[in-house]
Design a protein around this motif. Structure first.
Motif, PDB file in Angstrom:
ATOM      1  N   SER A 182       4.540  52.675  26.781  1.00 19.14           N
ATOM      2  CA  SER A 182       5.121  53.129  25.526  1.00 19.14           C
ATOM      3  C   SER A 182       6.220  52.154  25.097  1.00 19.14           C
ATOM      4  N   PRO A 183       6.334  51.859  23.823  1.00 19.81           N
ATOM      5  CA  PRO A 183       7.399  50.961  23.370  1.00 19.81           C
ATOM      6  C   PRO A 183       8.792  51.553  23.562  1.00 19.81           C
ATOM      7  N   ASP A 184       8.878  52.838  23.885  1.00 17.43           N
ATOM      8  CA  ASP A 184      10.166  53.488  24.124  1.00 17.43           C
ATOM      9  C   ASP A 184      10.550  53.559  25.600  1.00 17.43           C
ATOM     10  N   ASN A 185       9.668  53.116  26.485  1.00 19.96           N
ATOM     11  CA  ASN A 185       9.917  53.211  27.922  1.00 19.96           C
ATOM     12  C   ASN A 185      10.696  51.977  28.379  1.00 19.96           C
ATOM     13  N   VAL A 186      12.003  52.047  28.277  1.00 21.22           N
ATOM     14  CA  VAL A 186      12.886  50.914  28.552  1.00 21.22           C
ATOM     15  C   VAL A 186      12.742  50.413  29.987  1.00 21.22           C
ATOM     16  N   ALA A 187      12.655  51.309  30.942  1.00 26.55           N
ATOM     17  CA  ALA A 187      12.540  50.901  32.349  1.00 26.55           C
ATOM     18  C   ALA A 187      11.244  50.128  32.599  1.00 26.55           C
ATOM     19  N   SER A 188      10.136  50.631  32.080  1.00 25.66           N
ATOM     20  CA  SER A 188       8.859  49.929  32.262  1.00 25.66           C
ATOM     21  C   SER A 188       8.862  48.582  31.552  1.00 25.66           C
ATOM     22  N   LEU A 189       9.416  48.526  30.366  1.00 24.38           N
ATOM     23  CA  LEU A 189       9.488  47.263  29.636  1.00 24.38           C
ATOM     24  C   LEU A 189      10.297  46.224  30.408  1.00 24.38           C
ATOM     25  N   ALA A 190      11.385  46.643  31.037  1.00 25.24           N
ATOM     26  CA  ALA A 190      12.210  45.724  31.822  1.00 25.24           C
ATOM     27  C   ALA A 190      11.458  45.241  33.063  1.00 25.24           C
ATOM     28  N   THR A 191      10.746  46.151  33.719  1.00 24.54           N
ATOM     29  CA  THR A 191       9.973  45.777  34.901  1.00 24.54           C
ATOM     30  C   THR A 191       8.887  44.783  34.535  1.00 24.54           C
ATOM     31  N   ILE A 192       8.144  45.085  33.480  1.00 30.95           N
ATOM     32  CA  ILE A 192       7.059  44.218  33.037  1.00 30.95           C
ATOM     33  C   ILE A 192       7.591  42.829  32.677  1.00 30.95           C
ATOM     34  N   ALA A 193       8.685  42.775  31.940  1.00 34.78           N
ATOM     35  CA  ALA A 193       9.269  41.485  31.559  1.00 34.78           C
ATOM     36  C   ALA A 193       9.726  40.711  32.788  1.00 34.78           C
ATOM     37  N   GLY A 194      10.314  41.413  33.747  1.00 37.49           N
ATOM     38  CA  GLY A 194      10.796  40.763  34.966  1.00 37.49           C
ATOM     39  C   GLY A 194       9.688  40.188  35.823  1.00 37.49           C
ATOM     40  N   LEU A 195       8.471  40.680  35.639  1.00 38.27           N
ATOM     41  CA  LEU A 195       7.327  40.180  36.403  1.00 38.27           C
ATOM     42  C   LEU A 195       6.576  39.076  35.667  1.00 38.27           C
ATOM     43  N   GLY A 196       7.078  38.681  34.512  1.00 38.62           N
ATOM     44  CA  GLY A 196       6.486  37.565  33.791  1.00 38.62           C
ATOM     45  C   GLY A 196       5.401  37.925  32.797  1.00 38.62           C
ATOM     46  N   PHE A 197       5.194  39.212  32.553  1.00 41.86           N
ATOM     47  CA  PHE A 197       4.196  39.626  31.571  1.00 41.86           C
ATOM     48  C   PHE A 197       4.661  39.251  30.177  1.00 41.86           C
ATOM     49  N   VAL A 198       3.702  38.955  29.305  1.00 36.49           N
ATOM     50  CA  VAL A 198       4.008  38.674  27.903  1.00 36.49           C
ATOM     51  C   VAL A 198       3.222  39.635  27.017  1.00 36.49           C
ATOM     52  N   GLU A 199       3.819  40.015  25.911  1.00 38.15           N
ATOM     53  CA  GLU A 199       3.178  40.944  24.989  1.00 38.15           C
ATOM     54  C   GLU A 199       1.995  40.267  24.302  1.00 38.15           C
ATOM     55  N   VAL A 200       0.851  40.981  24.286  1.00 33.64           N
ATOM     56  CA  VAL A 200      -0.352  40.423  23.660  1.00 33.64           C
ATOM     57  C   VAL A 200      -0.919  41.320  22.569  1.00 33.64           C
ATOM     58  N   GLY A 201      -0.361  42.512  22.403  1.00 33.70           N
ATOM     59  CA  GLY A 201      -0.868  43.392  21.359  1.00 33.70           C
ATOM     60  C   GLY A 201      -0.461  44.831  21.562  1.00 33.70           C
ATOM     61  N   GLU A 202      -1.179  45.711  20.871  1.00 29.84           N
ATOM     62  CA  GLU A 202      -0.931  47.147  20.952  1.00 29.84           C
ATOM     63  C   GLU A 202      -2.255  47.878  21.085  1.00 29.84           C
ATOM     64  N   GLN A 203      -2.185  49.111  21.547  1.00 28.09           N
ATOM     65  CA  GLN A 203      -3.364  49.970  21.614  1.00 28.09           C
ATOM     66  C   GLN A 203      -2.928  51.402  21.394  1.00 28.09           C
ATOM     67  N   TRP A 204      -3.887  52.242  21.068  1.00 27.03           N
ATOM     68  CA  TRP A 204      -3.625  53.662  20.891  1.00 27.03           C
ATOM     69  C   TRP A 204      -4.224  54.404  22.068  1.00 27.03           C
ATOM     70  N   ASP A 205      -3.399  55.164  22.770  1.00 30.78           N
ATOM     71  CA  ASP A 205      -3.839  55.976  23.889  1.00 30.78           C
ATOM     72  C   ASP A 205      -3.895  57.428  23.420  1.00 30.78           C
ATOM     73  N   GLU A 206      -5.025  58.088  23.620  1.00 25.81           N
ATOM     74  CA  GLU A 206      -5.201  59.465  23.148  1.00 25.81           C
ATOM     75  C   GLU A 206      -4.150  60.418  23.714  1.00 25.81           C
TER      76      GLU A 206
END
Length: 63
Positions: A21-45
């Motif tokens: 989720s774009p609002d999940n600050v902790a997950s976003l920080a973890t993902i960024a710290g592991l070197g992931f880069v944003e590639v797009g968006e998707q809709w989860d039901e």
């Protein structure tokens, strides 16, 4: 992260994808710290809008 190192050991895997989720600050920080880069968006039901990230396994630190 052990999961990324184990995935990198698989010869057929070239990219690892994560979404959150774009609002999940902790997950976003973890993902960024592991070197992931944003590639797009998707809709989860279940969860709604998610941001999608990828990292090439060649960038994952060895064990």
């Amino acid at each position: 992260m052990e999961f990324l190192r184990r995935t990198a050991a698989e010869p057929t895997v070239t990219t690892v994808r994560a979404s959150t989720s774009p609002d999940n600050v902790a997950s976003l920080a973890t993902i960024a710290g592991l070197g992931f880069v944003e590639v797009g968006e998707q809709w989860d039901e279940e969860n709604g809008r998610e941001v999608v990230f990828e990292v090439p396994v060649r960038r994952v630190p060895p064990t």
